[in-house]
Design a protein around this motif. Structure first.
Motif, PDB file in Angstrom:
ATOM      1  N   LEU A 327       0.827  -1.205   0.000  1.00  0.00           N
ATOM      2  CA  LEU A 327       0.000   0.000   0.000  1.00  0.00           C
ATOM      3  C   LEU A 327       0.862   1.255   0.000  1.00  0.00           C
ATOM      4  O   LEU A 327       0.523   2.273  -0.619  1.00  0.00           O
ATOM      5  CB  LEU A 327      -0.924  -0.010   1.224  1.00  0.00           C
ATOM      6  CG  LEU A 327      -2.013  -1.090   1.219  1.00  0.00           C
ATOM      7  CD1 LEU A 327      -2.798  -1.050   2.522  1.00  0.00           C
ATOM      8  CD2 LEU A 327      -2.944  -0.909   0.032  1.00  0.00           C
ATOM      9  N   PHE A 328       1.992   1.185   0.703  1.00  0.00           N
ATOM     10  CA  PHE A 328       2.928   2.313   0.699  1.00  0.00           C
ATOM     11  C   PHE A 328       3.435   2.574  -0.715  1.00  0.00           C
ATOM     12  O   PHE A 328       3.535   3.727  -1.170  1.00  0.00           O
ATOM     13  CB  PHE A 328       4.087   2.027   1.645  1.00  0.00           C
ATOM     14  CG  PHE A 328       5.169   3.068   1.622  1.00  0.00           C
ATOM     15  CD1 PHE A 328       5.034   4.239   2.345  1.00  0.00           C
ATOM     16  CD2 PHE A 328       6.319   2.874   0.879  1.00  0.00           C
ATOM     17  CE1 PHE A 328       6.031   5.198   2.324  1.00  0.00           C
ATOM     18  CE2 PHE A 328       7.330   3.827   0.857  1.00  0.00           C
ATOM     19  CZ  PHE A 328       7.170   4.985   1.585  1.00  0.00           C
ATOM     20  N   GLY A 329       3.757   1.485  -1.434  1.00  0.00           N
ATOM     21  CA  GLY A 329       4.210   1.643  -2.804  1.00  0.00           C
ATOM     22  C   GLY A 329       3.131   2.236  -3.698  1.00  0.00           C
ATOM     23  O   GLY A 329       3.411   3.081  -4.558  1.00  0.00           O
ATOM     24  N   ALA A 330       1.866   1.799  -3.480  1.00  0.00           N
ATOM     25  CA  ALA A 330       0.771   2.356  -4.272  1.00  0.00           C
ATOM     26  C   ALA A 330       0.572   3.836  -3.977  1.00  0.00           C
ATOM     27  O   ALA A 330       0.045   4.581  -4.819  1.00  0.00           O
ATOM     28  CB  ALA A 330      -0.516   1.580  -3.986  1.00  0.00           C
ATOM     29  N   GLY A 331       0.961   4.274  -2.788  1.00  0.00           N
ATOM     30  CA  GLY A 331       0.810   5.677  -2.424  1.00  0.00           C
ATOM     31  C   GLY A 331       1.942   6.570  -2.900  1.00  0.00           C
ATOM     32  O   GLY A 331       1.941   7.774  -2.640  1.00  0.00           O
ATOM     33  N   LEU A 332       2.918   5.979  -3.615  1.00  0.00           N
ATOM     34  CA  LEU A 332       4.049   6.784  -4.105  1.00  0.00           C
ATOM     35  C   LEU A 332       3.742   7.483  -5.417  1.00  0.00           C
ATOM     36  O   LEU A 332       4.660   8.004  -6.077  1.00  0.00           O
ATOM     37  CB  LEU A 332       5.282   5.894  -4.276  1.00  0.00           C
ATOM     38  CG  LEU A 332       5.937   5.390  -2.978  1.00  0.00           C
ATOM     39  CD1 LEU A 332       7.095   4.466  -3.289  1.00  0.00           C
ATOM     40  CD2 LEU A 332       6.414   6.566  -2.129  1.00  0.00           C
ATOM     41  N   THR A 333       2.457   7.487  -5.815  1.00  0.00           N
ATOM     42  CA  THR A 333       2.101   8.202  -7.049  1.00  0.00           C
ATOM     43  C   THR A 333       2.403   9.693  -6.941  1.00  0.00           C
ATOM     44  O   THR A 333       2.760  10.341  -7.931  1.00  0.00           O
ATOM     45  CB  THR A 333       0.612   7.993  -7.352  1.00  0.00           C
ATOM     46  OG1 THR A 333      -0.159   8.353  -6.193  1.00  0.00           O
ATOM     47  CG2 THR A 333       0.324   6.549  -7.700  1.00  0.00           C
ATOM     48  N   ASN A 334       2.260  10.264  -5.742  1.00  0.00           N
ATOM     49  CA  ASN A 334       2.589  11.676  -5.549  1.00  0.00           C
ATOM     50  C   ASN A 334       4.073  11.941  -5.804  1.00  0.00           C
ATOM     51  O   ASN A 334       4.454  12.997  -6.319  1.00  0.00           O
ATOM     52  CB  ASN A 334       2.214  12.128  -4.141  1.00  0.00           C
ATOM     53  CG  ASN A 334       0.725  12.247  -3.958  1.00  0.00           C
ATOM     54  OD1 ASN A 334       0.010  12.584  -4.900  1.00  0.00           O
ATOM     55  ND2 ASN A 334       0.242  11.958  -2.760  1.00  0.00           N
ATOM     56  N   LEU A 335       4.910  10.949  -5.413  1.00  0.00           N
ATOM     57  CA  LEU A 335       6.342  11.092  -5.666  1.00  0.00           C
ATOM     58  C   LEU A 335       6.617  11.100  -7.166  1.00  0.00           C
ATOM     59  O   LEU A 335       7.442  11.888  -7.662  1.00  0.00           O
ATOM     60  CB  LEU A 335       7.108   9.958  -4.986  1.00  0.00           C
ATOM     61  CG  LEU A 335       8.615   9.905  -5.234  1.00  0.00           C
ATOM     62  CD1 LEU A 335       9.296  11.125  -4.642  1.00  0.00           C
ATOM     63  CD2 LEU A 335       9.215   8.625  -4.642  1.00  0.00           C
ATOM     64  N   VAL A 336       5.922  10.213  -7.892  1.00  0.00           N
ATOM     65  CA  VAL A 336       6.103  10.173  -9.345  1.00  0.00           C
ATOM     66  C   VAL A 336       5.659  11.493  -9.971  1.00  0.00           C
ATOM     67  O   VAL A 336       6.341  12.062 -10.829  1.00  0.00           O
ATOM     68  CB  VAL A 336       5.303   8.995  -9.931  1.00  0.00           C
ATOM     69  CG1 VAL A 336       5.449   8.971 -11.459  1.00  0.00           C
ATOM     70  CG2 VAL A 336       5.776   7.682  -9.348  1.00  0.00           C
ATOM     71  N   MET A 337       4.494  12.002  -9.540  1.00  0.00           N
ATOM     72  CA  MET A 337       3.982  13.252 -10.095  1.00  0.00           C
ATOM     73  C   MET A 337       4.925  14.414  -9.786  1.00  0.00           C
ATOM     74  O   MET A 337       5.248  15.224 -10.668  1.00  0.00           O
ATOM     75  CB  MET A 337       2.594  13.528  -9.521  1.00  0.00           C
ATOM     76  CG  MET A 337       1.939  14.800 -10.056  1.00  0.00           C
ATOM     77  SD  MET A 337       0.355  15.126  -9.286  1.00  0.00           S
ATOM     78  CE  MET A 337       0.883  15.526  -7.609  1.00  0.00           C
TER      79      MET A 337
END
Length: 753
Positions: A327-337
């Motif tokens: 779930l932590f990995g799925a929440g790294l979308t903000n980091l990608v953006m």
């Protein structure tokens, strides 16, 4: 742990790091792909929830601005949105000031109106609470309005809007004079109207996905934005509720150019990376790949969990951390953006980093964060892989919290059972009874808290308690039978019977029976020893007394012969004297040892210099020492050593020991007599080499009638060493005999006061 096994562990950890870094590098390398995918899912700004929320909040901001323009002076948000509350707060403030000016600050209390005083104090307390709430409401209103204005200001300059009064006249225009409603140049337009009661209605909507926009706008319009800030006791007072704008219509519109301007800016209101789901899909695929690689690579080093407790984490914790990592990995979308928009890179440039170094740091930063979910997955697989090595039963027992809890319950039950079984009946029983009752109370309290289910639990608890009590009773009965059987065997004379099993509460009786056995054995051994000594007394004394008596009788008969010459008669008389003195010595030694063993010896204690006494004995035995051809080496201290001893008995001790050396030492050898002070004792050591082989027990030589010459051909009563030991012990000393090959050593220790 050998070197080969250590190297294997290092290789396994290195492979794990390579797999995790590789998966993280793939995610970072796919950032351009994620950017392209996200652009396909980026919805128009007017469909975004945050934008529409700011739009509705803008109604409050615009109505507030119109009120300030109309009145021509400053009006606070609290006065505008809570007019009655503001008036009430103002009147309370004026009353307080008037009361202070008139000096009425004291409470007048009389005996006749005590009840009125109580009511007055109650009203004062209530007014204080209401005043506090009004002050709280005023602060919250100002803060909320600032937030509404901040949100609306972030979008107001990028769109057109108009404010109309109840007659439809434009009272505030931000559209360049053009009418918004029904104008085709606006890709998105909406009209929000407030009636005389402050109820908002969405009059019209134009744009894609208008149903979604209508639902969001209507939802924001019907919700009081300050509902979470009201106190419960004032929640339903209309005068203390937010007043919406009244008789006001507001139109909003967005042209194609304005929508494009919103799209090109980085300040969007939604994360279109989440909408594309491309990051999550790739992440799930890489997580599965890492899990498969971790599973197969774990076969290269199946003993890795034994090297670290980290790989023996319970299953529940592994599952929780593993799901959390994904779930932590799925929440790294903000980091990608944030990375694709260049915010991290620009931040590092503003911190004066070179562009090349800043680019490397951005990639390393992204690798670090992506390595967390992949590392957690790899670690989780290694932990779960151990189930194949140790088996499912052992894994559930040793690697799960439920297994630990069940094991703890089992151990607790066993300890409780043994505690009840190991109660010492000789101790005070109140504490043991209190513990048992306390445990039962705790169990019943837990069952009682289950309400209806407690009845069923109590039923099963009763069955469990019955089974435990029955087992305990049977064990107790078996232990009692074992104890009874052992006591019967001891009563029949079997002193070697052994009670091997644990007798639970009868364990103290077991220890007492063992003490009785030991006591009986000692008594029997002493009795056997005494009987043996009596037998030895008869046999040895009969032999030692018979020899001189036989010689005396023989020579008496020879003296009766008239043919004996005077010379022969004189020789016979000398022999008779010698044999009689020998007989006297034997009888005196026997009396001495008898009195010593019966503690019937009277000691005449006086200060004796044992150095001088030992020298005196050596002088008395000087002739015998010279005849023995034994070289005596004396190592005596020069100073005096004075001890409270019986001089005569001590003389006898030294005489017996030196005589023993003269009799039994090997001719032409050396004997050593040493005396010294050591740790508060005077130690006298006599050493010599025995003429005969020393085959006896050194502890037996000090017994009565024990002789180094087992054939008893030499002179002596066999009581010399026994007398010496008895006299030493009577004077608080200790005599020790030691044998090493043919070396015979006697040590005497007397304490020095």
């Amino acid at each position: 742990m050998d070197t080969k096994l250590k190297n294997r562990h290092k290789i396994s950890i290195l492979l794990a790091i390579l797999v995790v870094i590789s998966a993280s590098s793939i995610m970072v390398a796919l950032y351009p792909y994620f950017k392209n995918e996200s652009s396909r899912y980026k919805e128009p700004v007017y469909q975004q929830q945050t934008f529409l929320k700011y739009l509705v909040y803008g109604n409050y901001v615009l109505s507030m601005e119109q009120a300030r323009n109309h009145k021509g002076d400053m009006i606070s948000p609290f006065q505008f949105f809570f007019p009655k509350a503001a008036d009430e707060m103002k009147s309370q403030t004026e009353e307080t000031l008037a009361s202070e000016e008139s000096g009425q600050t004291e409470n007048i209390v009389t005996d006749d109106n005590s009840a009125s005083e109580i009511v007055m104090e109650s009203n004062v307390g209530e007014n204080l609470s209401r005043t506090d709430y009004l002050a709280h409401l005023r602060q919250i209103t100002i803060r909320k309005y600032d937030n509404w204005k901040s949100g609306f200001d972030s979008i107001r300059n990028s769109m057109d809007y108009q404010v109309l009064n109840e007659k439809g006249q434009v009272i505030s225009d931000h559209s360049g004079g053009s009418v918004i409603a029904g104008n085709d140049k606006y890709v998105f337009q909406t009209v929000l109207q407030y009636d005389g009661l402050g109820r908002m209605e969405v009059v019209s909507i134009h744009g894609e996905n208008s149903a979604k926009i209508l639902t969001l706008l209507q939802g924001f319009g019907e919700k009081d934005p300050m509902m979470d800030d009201y106190w419960d006791e004032y929640l339903y007072e209309e005068d203390l509720r937010l007043q919406n704008p009244k008789n006001l219509t507001i139109s909003y519109g967005l042209t194609t150019e304005q929508i494009t301007a919103f799209k090109d800016t980085a300040n969007g209101f939604t994360n279109n990376y989440d909408d594309s789901e491309s990051i999550v899909k790739i992440l799930v695929g890489l997580v599965c790949a890492v899990a498969v690689l971790a599973f197969f690579l774990s076969f290269l080093d199946v003993t890795l969990p034994d090297s670290s407790r980290m790989f023996r984490t319970p299953f529940e914790i592994v599952g929780g951390i593993g799901c959390g990592g994904v779930l932590f990995g799925a929440g790294l979308t903000n980091l990608v953006m944030t990375t694709n928009q260049g915010n991290l890179f620009e931040t590092l440039l503003r911190a004066n980093f070179l562009p090349g170094i800043a680019g490397i740091m951005v990639k390393l930063w992204n690798l670090l964060w992506w390595s967390i979910p992949f590392g957690v997955v790899y670690w989780g697989v290694l932990c779960l892989r151990d189930v194949l090595r140790i088996g499912i039963k052992r894994y559930l027992r040793e690697r799960t919290l439920i297994g630990w809890f069940c094991g703890w319950i089992k151990m607790f039950s066993i300890k409780t059972y043994h505690f009840v079984g190991n109660i010492n009946l000789r101790d005070h029983s109140d504490r043991a009874i209190f513990r048992i009752v306390g445990i039962n109370f705790f169990i019943l309290a837990v069952l009682s808290s289950l309400w209806f289910f407690g009845i069923g639990s109590l039923f099963f608890y009763s069955i469990f308690l019955f089974l435990v009590m029955r087992k305990y009773y049977r064990d107790l009965s078996g232990k009692y039978s074992a104890l009874l059987k052992a006591t019967n065997q001891i009563a029949e004379g079997n002193l070697d019977v052994a009670i091997e099993e644990d007798l639970s509460i009868f364990e103290p009786f077991k220890r007492e029976i063992q003490k009785i056995q030991s006591g009986f054995k000692v008594a029997v051994d002493e009795e056997v020893k005494s009987q043996k000594m009596k037998t030895d007394l008869i046999s040895n004394m009969s032999h030692d007394l018979k020899t001189p008596l036989t010689a005396i009788i023989t020579y008496v008969n020879l003296l009766r012969d008239e043919r004996v010459t005077p010379e022969q008669r004189k020789a016979y008389i000398d022999i008779l004297e010698q044999k009689s003195m020998r007989l006297k010595s034997l009888i005196e030694d026997l009396f001495e040892i008898s009195k010593a063993n019966s503690n019937n010896v009277t000691l005449n204690l006086e200060d004796v210099d044992i150095v001088s006494l030992l020298k005196e004995v050596s002088l008395e035995l000087g002739d015998k020492i010279e005849e023995s051809t034994i070289d005596f080496r004396w190592n005596l201290p020069d100073e005096k050593i004075v001890l409270p001893l019986d001089g005569q008995k001590t003389y006898r001790i030294f005489d017996n020991l030196l005589t023993n050396i003269i009799k039994y030492a090997m001719p032409n050898t050396r004997a050593y007599i040493d005396m010294k002070k050591e740790d508060g004792f005077v130690v006298i050591c006599l050493k010599n080499v025995s003429a005969a082989e020393l085959t006896f027990n050194p502890n037996e030589i000090t017994e009565r009638f024990a002789r180094g010459d087992q054939s008893r051909n030499t002179e002596g009563s066999g009581l010399g060493m026994a007398i010496a030991k008895s006299f030493v012990e009577l004077q608080n000393g200790k005599l020790i005999v030691e044998i090493e090959a043919d070396l015979f050593r006697v040590s005497i220790r007397w304490p020095v006061e």
